[in-house]
Design a protein around this motif. Sequence first.
Motif, PDB file in Angstrom:
ATOM      1  N   ASN A   1      26.842  57.018  13.528  1.00  0.00           N
ATOM      2  CA  ASN A   1      26.102  57.533  12.378  1.00  0.00           C
ATOM      3  C   ASN A   1      26.962  57.325  11.133  1.00  0.00           C
TER       4      ASN A   1
ATOM      5  N   ALA B   1      27.024  60.141   8.534  1.00  0.00           N
ATOM      6  CA  ALA B   1      27.793  61.309   8.970  1.00  0.00           C
ATOM      7  C   ALA B   1      29.287  61.029   8.836  1.00  0.00           C
TER       8      ALA B   1
ATOM      9  N   ASP C   1      19.954  67.055   7.247  1.00  0.00           N
ATOM     10  CA  ASP C   1      19.899  66.077   8.338  1.00  0.00           C
ATOM     11  C   ASP C   1      21.105  66.192   9.266  1.00  0.00           C
TER      12      ASP C   1
ATOM     13  N   ALA D   1      23.922  65.355   9.927  1.00  0.00           N
ATOM     14  CA  ALA D   1      25.030  64.415   9.914  1.00  0.00           C
ATOM     15  C   ALA D   1      25.960  64.601  11.104  1.00  0.00           C
ATOM     16  N   LEU D   2      25.399  64.516  12.297  1.00  0.00           N
ATOM     17  CA  LEU D   2      26.227  64.502  13.506  1.00  0.00           C
ATOM     18  C   LEU D   2      26.169  63.107  14.110  1.00  0.00           C
ATOM     19  N   CYS D   3      27.214  62.741  14.829  1.00  0.00           N
ATOM     20  CA  CYS D   3      27.218  61.446  15.506  1.00  0.00           C
ATOM     21  C   CYS D   3      26.722  61.642  16.937  1.00  0.00           C
ATOM     22  N   ASP D   4      25.574  61.060  17.249  1.00  0.00           N
ATOM     23  CA  ASP D   4      24.963  61.236  18.564  1.00  0.00           C
ATOM     24  C   ASP D   4      25.843  60.753  19.702  1.00  0.00           C
TER      25      ASP D   4
ATOM     26  N   LEU E   1      29.004  60.925  19.979  1.00  0.00           N
ATOM     27  CA  LEU E   1      30.239  61.680  20.180  1.00  0.00           C
ATOM     28  C   LEU E   1      29.900  63.051  20.760  1.00  0.00           C
TER      29      LEU E   1
END
Lengths: 419, 272
Positions: free
Chosen positions: A293, A296, B89, B91-94, B96
Amino acid sequence: MSITAVTKEGPAAVAPAPTVGSHVRGYWQRVRGGDIGALPAVAGLLVLCTIFSIMRPSFLTAGNFANLFTQGAAVTLIAMGLVFVLLLGEIDLSAGFASGVCAAVLANLITVLGYPWYVAVLAALLTGMVIGTILGFLVAKVGIPSFVVTLAGFLAFQGVVLLLMKEGRNISVREPVVVAIVNRNMPVALGWTLAAIAVAGFAVVQLLRYRSRAARNLINDPFPVVLGRIAALALVLGLAVYVLNLERSLNVLITSLKGVPIVVPIVAVLLVVLTFVLQRTSYGRHIYAVGGNREAARRAGINVDRIRISAFMICSTMAAVGGIVAASRANSVDPNTGGSNVLLYAVGAAVIGGTSLFGGKGRILDAVLGGAVVAVIDNGMGLMGYSSGVKYVVTGVVLLLAASVDALSRRRASATGNR
Amino acid sequence: MSATPLLELRGIDKSFGPVQVLRDVAFAAYPGEVTALVGDNGAGKSTLVKCISGIYPIDAGEFVFDGQPVTISSPRDAASLGIEVVYQDLALCDNLDIVQNMFLGREKRNGLVLDEPTMEQMAAETLAGLSVRTVKSLRQHVSSLSGGQRQTVAIAKAVLWNSKLVILDEPTAALGVAQTAQVLELVRRLADNGLAVVLISHNMNDVFAVSDRIAALYLGQMVAQVKTTEITHAQVVELITAGRSGELGLAVDPGVNGNGAAPADSTTGGVS
Ligand SMILES: Nc1ncnc2c1ncn2[C@@H]1O[C@H](COP(=O)(O)OP(=O)(O)OP(=O)(O)O)[C@@H](O)[C@H]1O
Ligand SMILES: [Mg+2]
């Protein structure tokens, strides 16, 4: 906060300690949920090796086993670099010819200009790094899609190789050190020693990790699983070194041919170093984050442009390493070095191993496993007498198969909410 | 409840080119309290938050944090003051896991090497401190979490850093009833732990359920900031849609200073 219907278990710190059974079940659940990792590559490797061994007994000889390593090394090295770029969800189509350019630089410096090998090797690596910097800059700072940038690079570098080869003549590389990389073997004892060091090092890392997590009451893999991992590595390395240390000369009176090819520890060291970078440093963590992401990552204060440029630098530098190995194997560099199937084999190796083309998922080990699959296909089909035409078609189909597995497991994962 | 605000904004102006999005905005957030920031779509709530978190530079106005005048020119400045934002939204990394997400960009290290045990322990303690029991393993990928769990992780990430002010931009917008209750409870608990909390929401039930104060933005102007106990549902809706409600909000005619001062609150942003 009330415990909702979502999950029933307590917080991580007090969850029941996993047993071997629950560990295996957890793994199986992840696989069924679409997180299959390197499973297809390992399964494919076993199936292919079985088929080829039955069809062509010569496949299962010490000599051919050593061939697999020397044939697959260059592609595997390029694939290892490609993993970095693929993790970002980008692609580098120029990696093959970038390796050709670097090999051409090497050959020119050694053979035409007479520089010592270390100068030439350094210059080749530097060339790779510069190529990667330019590609990365164009992608990250200028904002051109990596597909376009590296497709342009693919064409341009092909031309550069031609120019460096003085219009099509090939340059031979006779420098003993460079030639030795692929064509010479380590002494038998050294092979065993390095294997022992590798297993011991792995064991120390695993056990220290286990202890430090246990000391803090964190969830640990069950101890038998840790031991099993160490034993598995010892078994695989031991077997490989044993076979490679067998005599594979047809006539021992003329020459003795045994030992681990020198390129193997080179690949192994790079595997360990790059794996360390990806899994154990914050730089590696940020690569995954940018691939997962980008927005992010940016909001988390990560310098996204720098990460993207550096990934292309690593990729092209690894392509240079691959180019050097290819030059060593062929004892020469010609306008087709790094051309024809090299790039697709490398991308195929990474993807077959389980690196996702969608970014965010993959390991360096994937490139090695996938590289092994590609090498086995190439080698086995060659032994069976198939033409390059058939080989290309089969490798293409395997690549498509791997990409489909990637896409399907991704769909399944999003359906089961696994990734 | 403390009487001095942790963060106080005065006279904030913000334009995007010719469009003035924030006009002379005053705003205050108090430690130990949940301040709800309400307003219609496009009122400027997210813009105000991004000004506070340093993503957008402000054109005019002043920030006072903990009694000190400060300038915030980057997200890093905001973070070092102890201001954390949970964006809408998330803002997390899916790809991880929970721990990796919570420490993203601020990983704990031992020299060159990531210090995973410490990070995992701190993450577990933070989640336990928030009484979060709904995640199975800290090592599961964020993609495998439900909306409410993801929101929980994002909030835990924000409070991990000894933050003093946590701003949540519509944290319950995408959640079902049960998970909304869960997140609101968490929001309340943050304030009860002494943090200043700013909650942006379109849901009046949520706002009245957890907030201590309500600040209403109307077309880029702060029309009122009052205690939740001193205002009714209907009044808030009127403030949001018309910019005024009885004594509160914008002046009836231009020229008359119909300042909608709320009783016992000096930080009201009545603007004409
Ligand atoms: N980067 C930008 N450039 C130009 N105009 C912008 C920008 N960001 C926001 N705006 C404008 O500023 C106004 C306020 O937007 P903002 O996102 O702050 O509203 P909001 O109150 O958060 O609304 P919502 O409830 O829909 O989230 C809108 O009219 C929007 O079009
Ligand atoms: Mg908004």
